[in-house]
Scaffold this motif. Structure first.
Motif, short mmCIF file in Angstrom:
data_model
loop_
_atom_site.label_atom_id
_atom_site.label_comp_id
_atom_site.label_asym_id
_atom_site.label_seq_id
_atom_site.Cartn_x
_atom_site.Cartn_y
_atom_site.Cartn_z
N GLU A 150 0.85 -1.08 -0.10
CA GLU A 150 -0.04 0.13 -0.03
C GLU A 150 0.86 1.32 0.11
O GLU A 150 0.33 2.51 0.08
CB GLU A 150 -0.95 0.02 1.18
N GLY A 151 2.18 1.00 -0.07
CA GLY A 151 2.95 2.23 -0.22
C GLY A 151 3.35 2.87 1.23
O GLY A 151 3.83 4.03 1.19
N ARG A 152 3.06 2.34 2.31
CA ARG A 152 3.23 2.81 3.54
C ARG A 152 4.78 2.31 4.20
O ARG A 152 5.03 1.09 3.96
CB ARG A 152 2.45 2.33 4.45
N LEU A 153 5.54 3.22 4.55
CA LEU A 153 6.83 2.99 5.37
C LEU A 153 6.63 2.24 6.64
O LEU A 153 6.04 2.89 7.57
CB LEU A 153 7.46 4.21 5.41
N MET A 154 7.51 1.25 6.79
CA MET A 154 7.30 0.65 8.09
C MET A 154 8.41 1.00 8.82
O MET A 154 9.51 1.35 8.64
CB MET A 154 7.72 -0.85 8.08
N GLY A 155 8.23 1.34 10.18
CA GLY A 155 9.07 1.70 10.94
C GLY A 155 9.35 3.39 11.25
O GLY A 155 8.55 3.85 10.70
N THR A 156 10.63 3.67 11.82
CA THR A 156 10.88 4.90 11.78
C THR A 156 11.21 5.73 10.73
O THR A 156 12.01 4.85 9.68
CB THR A 156 11.92 5.05 12.83
N ALA A 157 10.91 6.64 10.49
CA ALA A 157 11.16 7.49 9.16
C ALA A 157 12.64 7.61 8.96
O ALA A 157 13.29 7.89 10.02
CB ALA A 157 10.38 9.01 8.83
N SER A 158 13.00 7.62 7.74
CA SER A 158 14.48 8.01 7.41
C SER A 158 14.92 9.45 7.78
O SER A 158 14.20 10.36 7.83
CB SER A 158 14.90 7.55 5.86
N TYR A 159 16.29 9.66 7.73
CA TYR A 159 16.71 10.91 7.87
C TYR A 159 16.17 11.89 6.82
O TYR A 159 16.14 11.65 5.70
CB TYR A 159 18.44 11.06 8.04
N GLY A 160 15.82 13.14 7.29
CA GLY A 160 14.95 13.87 6.35
C GLY A 160 13.58 13.94 6.32
O GLY A 160 13.00 14.73 5.60
N TYR A 161 13.14 12.72 7.08
CA TYR A 161 11.59 12.84 7.17
C TYR A 161 11.04 12.43 8.40
O TYR A 161 11.82 12.35 9.50
CB TYR A 161 11.12 11.42 6.12
N PRO A 178 15.69 20.93 8.97
CA PRO A 178 16.51 21.19 7.77
C PRO A 178 17.26 19.94 7.39
O PRO A 178 17.87 19.92 6.09
CB PRO A 178 17.71 22.08 8.42
N GLU A 179 17.15 18.74 7.77
CA GLU A 179 17.48 17.60 7.50
C GLU A 179 16.98 17.25 5.67
O GLU A 179 17.76 16.92 5.16
CB GLU A 179 16.91 16.37 8.33
N ALA A 180 15.58 17.55 5.58
CA ALA A 180 15.37 17.13 4.39
C ALA A 180 16.16 18.13 3.08
O ALA A 180 16.66 17.51 2.08
CB ALA A 180 13.83 17.54 4.06
N SER A 181 16.49 19.40 3.48
CA SER A 181 17.40 20.17 2.58
C SER A 181 18.81 19.48 2.54
O SER A 181 19.49 19.48 1.39
CB SER A 181 17.15 21.67 3.07
N ASN A 182 19.23 19.08 3.85
CA ASN A 182 20.42 18.35 3.67
C ASN A 182 20.60 17.24 2.76
O ASN A 182 21.63 17.11 1.90
CB ASN A 182 20.90 18.23 5.32
N MET A 183 19.43 16.40 2.60
CA MET A 183 19.39 15.26 1.78
C MET A 183 19.45 15.48 0.34
O MET A 183 19.95 15.01 -0.37
CB MET A 183 18.41 14.50 2.34
N LEU A 184 18.54 16.50 0.03
CA LEU A 184 18.21 17.13 -1.43
C LEU A 184 19.83 17.79 -1.73
O LEU A 184 20.20 17.29 -3.01
CB LEU A 184 17.41 18.24 -1.33
N TRP A 185 20.82 18.43 -0.92
CA TRP A 185 21.87 18.99 -1.48
C TRP A 185 22.81 17.83 -1.66
O TRP A 185 23.64 17.78 -2.61
CB TRP A 185 22.61 19.87 -0.26
N ALA A 186 22.74 16.76 -0.72
CA ALA A 186 23.68 15.30 -0.86
C ALA A 186 23.46 14.74 -2.02
O ALA A 186 24.24 14.39 -2.86
CB ALA A 186 23.49 14.43 0.32
N PHE A 187 22.07 14.72 -2.51
CA PHE A 187 21.66 13.91 -3.80
C PHE A 187 22.18 14.83 -4.94
O PHE A 187 22.82 14.06 -5.87
CB PHE A 187 20.37 13.75 -3.70
N ASN A 188 22.24 16.12 -4.81
CA ASN A 188 22.39 16.93 -6.06
C ASN A 188 24.02 16.53 -6.24
O ASN A 188 24.57 16.70 -7.35
CB ASN A 188 22.22 18.36 -5.78
N GLU A 189 24.68 16.76 -4.96
CA GLU A 189 26.06 16.60 -5.22
C GLU A 189 26.62 15.24 -5.89
O GLU A 189 27.59 15.17 -6.63
CB GLU A 189 26.84 16.77 -3.78
N ILE A 190 26.13 14.36 -5.33
CA ILE A 190 26.33 12.68 -5.88
C ILE A 190 26.09 12.75 -7.31
O ILE A 190 26.84 12.25 -8.27
CB ILE A 190 25.36 11.82 -5.07
N ALA A 191 24.74 13.36 -7.52
CA ALA A 191 24.70 13.35 -9.20
C ALA A 191 25.57 14.28 -10.17
O ALA A 191 25.84 13.82 -11.07
CB ALA A 191 23.19 14.15 -9.37
#
Length: 219
Positions: A150-161, A178-191
């Motif tokens: 059903e698309g539900r996440l089990m357990g504790t939400a990941s960093y940024g959520y 600000p954790e979500a923005s940190n993760m967005l920055w990290a993914f952009n840098e990886i890309a």
């Protein structure tokens, strides 16, 4: 003279969900001993699952038995599921206890082990809790699989959520700053492919620490 060690076990989830109480077990065992002129030796309190015998207090107790440092000839518990929820392990432990002249006995499900037919009742008392554990595990597995479909996440939400809940009780995952923005920055840098994942992780940690210092100083 009969000398009994009292084994009082409850796991955290049992106490929370089923209302088991160490105090209640203790009182019932003491009352039984007083009524049957049984001297009480050790009183063993355990807060651990009975899926196996790798339990801290029980391990200490068995070590005392093997060292022949106990004078007891009985170990009493309220029900057989306090002793074990694994039939195979339970039979081996019973054999070990009897081999050291200590008889395990439930005061609410008493069995005379000298009567062959009682071994059938023992099998039922030991198997029932194990079946209950297996059924609970299976229900949990199917529940988690259904939630994932059903698309539900089990357990504790990941960093940024963060785990959230709607007014009608439906659970969902939302962004956390600000954790979500940190993760967005990290993914952009990886890309970009300029830095390794570990280098980006270290840079992000530095950013987080710097923001934390600024926040604490009010800058």
């Amino acid at each position: 003279m009969l000398i009994a060690d009292l084994y009082i076990r409850v796991s955290t989830d049992e106490q929370a969900n089923k209302g088991y109480s160490q105090r209640d077990q203790h009182e019932r065992l003491e009352r039984y001993c007083n009524q049957n002129q049984i001297t009480i030796g050790q009183v063993i309190f355990e807060d651990h699952s009975a899926k196996n015998f790798n339990r801290p207090e029980w391990t200490k107790y068995i070590n005392h038995i093997k060292k022949r440092s106990l004078k007891s000839n009985l170990v009493l518990f309220t029900k057989w599921d306090r002793f074990s929820r694994n039939a195979g392990d339970a039979y081996q432990m019973i054999k070990l206890l009897l081999g050291n002249n200590i008889s395990p006995q439930s005061i609410e499900q008493p069995l005379d082990m000298s009567i062959p037919e009682n071994k059938m009742m023992l099998a039922i008392y030991l198997a029932a809790p194990e079946v209950e554990n297996d059924r609970r595990s299976l229900n949990t597995f199917y529940g988690m699989r259904r939630a994932q479909k059903e698309g539900r996440l089990m357990g504790t939400a990941s960093y940024g959520y963060v785990n959230k809940c709607t007014e009608d009780g439906r659970k969902y995952v939302g962004l956390k700053e600000p954790e979500a923005s940190n993760m967005l920055w990290a993914f952009n840098e990886i890309a970009k492919g300029k830095y390794s994942i570990n280098q980006i992780r270290l840079k992000m940690n530095t950013m987080v620490q710097t923001l934390a210092v600024h926040h604490s100083t009010g800058q």
